[in-house]
Write an enzyme that holds these catalytic residues in place. Structure first.
Site, PDB file in Angstrom:
ATOM      1  N   GLY A 267      40.836  57.104  43.609  1.00 21.47           N
ATOM      2  CA  GLY A 267      39.903  58.213  43.487  1.00 21.47           C
ATOM      3  C   GLY A 267      38.955  58.111  42.312  1.00 21.47           C
ATOM      4  CB  SER A 268      38.767  55.861  39.388  1.00 26.17           C
ATOM      5  OG  SER A 268      38.881  54.590  40.014  1.00 26.17           O
ATOM      6  N   GLY A 269      36.583  55.905  41.931  1.00 25.09           N
ATOM      7  CA  GLY A 269      35.232  55.534  42.373  1.00 25.09           C
ATOM      8  C   GLY A 269      35.002  54.043  42.517  1.00 25.09           C
ATOM      9  CE  LYS A 270      40.372  51.171  42.517  1.00 25.92           C
ATOM     10  NZ  LYS A 270      40.717  52.622  42.510  1.00 25.92           N
TER      11      LYS A 270
ATOM     12  N   GLY B 235      41.182  50.653  38.384  1.00 26.66           N
ATOM     13  CA  GLY B 235      41.196  52.068  38.034  1.00 26.66           C
ATOM     14  C   GLY B 235      42.068  52.833  39.004  1.00 26.66           C
TER      15      GLY B 235
ATOM     16  CB  SER C 137      44.407  45.675  39.806  1.00 26.27           C
ATOM     17  OG  SER C 137      44.830  44.471  39.235  1.00 26.27           O
TER      18      SER C 137
END
Length: 205
Positions: free
Chosen positions: A42-45, A39, A113
């Site tokens: 900043g998406s929260g991975k 993702g 990725s």
């Protein structure tokens, strides 16, 4: 930067281990698998991966988190952010993740990725039930508002080149195994989605 494309030497022979992957899974009382988080920045991975690993560890599971920034401090510190370097970054991560699966652990990888082909390459390294692609789906606008590391601001100002989502592409998964909508659900709810996925497959004993 260039990487060797030579195949393995004819003098290298695979040596089978006496303690098998199945032995380790039985000892750990759980399946070993890679939850491959992808993702935007900043998406929260990393947040979700670390919380999931922590909660599983507290239940007695063997877990490990491979985080993109952390790996670039050591194993991959020689790599930049060109397309070729990104591919090599993911190739190495795939091989390391496979070793952790062989050791019987539940692995969470948190990497942007951005390329579908690279993620497919990692999937091919593992058995069919050892790779779970988790798309941490969050709109670019929300990620940019969060900007926890200030990277989007630097990318917009031209301080960072080849930044995914701004000056470099991100190819969202077309058929992920799990989708976590972090702009809709809390971190705890997203972690529960991972646990539900595991329970459905009887991966915890």
């Amino acid at each position: 930067m260039s990487f060797s494309t030579e195949g393995p030497s004819q003098n290298i022979v695979w040596h089978e281990q006496m303690i098998t992957k199945e032995n380790k899974r039985l000892a750990n009382n759980h399946h070993s698998v890679v939850f491959y988080f992808t993702g935007l920045s900043g998406s929260g991975k990393s947040t979700i991966a670390n919380l999931a690993a922590k909660q599983l560890f507290e239940q007695g599971a063997q877990t490990y988190v491979l985080d993109g920034d952390n790996v670039r401090h050591g194993l991959n510190k020689d790599l930049g952010f060109t397309e070729e370097a990104r591919q090599e970054n993911i190739r190495r991560i795939g091989e390391v993740a496979k070793l952790f699966v062989d050791s019987g652990q539940i692995v969470f990888t948190a990497f942007i990725s951005p390329y579908e082909s690279d993620r497919a390459m990692v999937r091919q390294l593992l058995e069919a039930d050892e790779f779970v692609e988790v798309y941490v789906a969050c709109p670019l606008t929300v990620c940019e508002e969060r900007d926890p590391k200030g990277l989007y601001r630097k990318a917009r100002s031209g301080e960072i080149a080849n930044f995914t989502g701004i000056s470099a592409p991100y190819e969202a998964p077309t058929a992920p195994d799990v989708i976590l909508q972090t702009d809709v659900y809390t971190t705890e709810q997203c972690v529960q989605q991972i646990f539900d996925y595991m329970k459905q497959r009887n991966w915890m004993k």
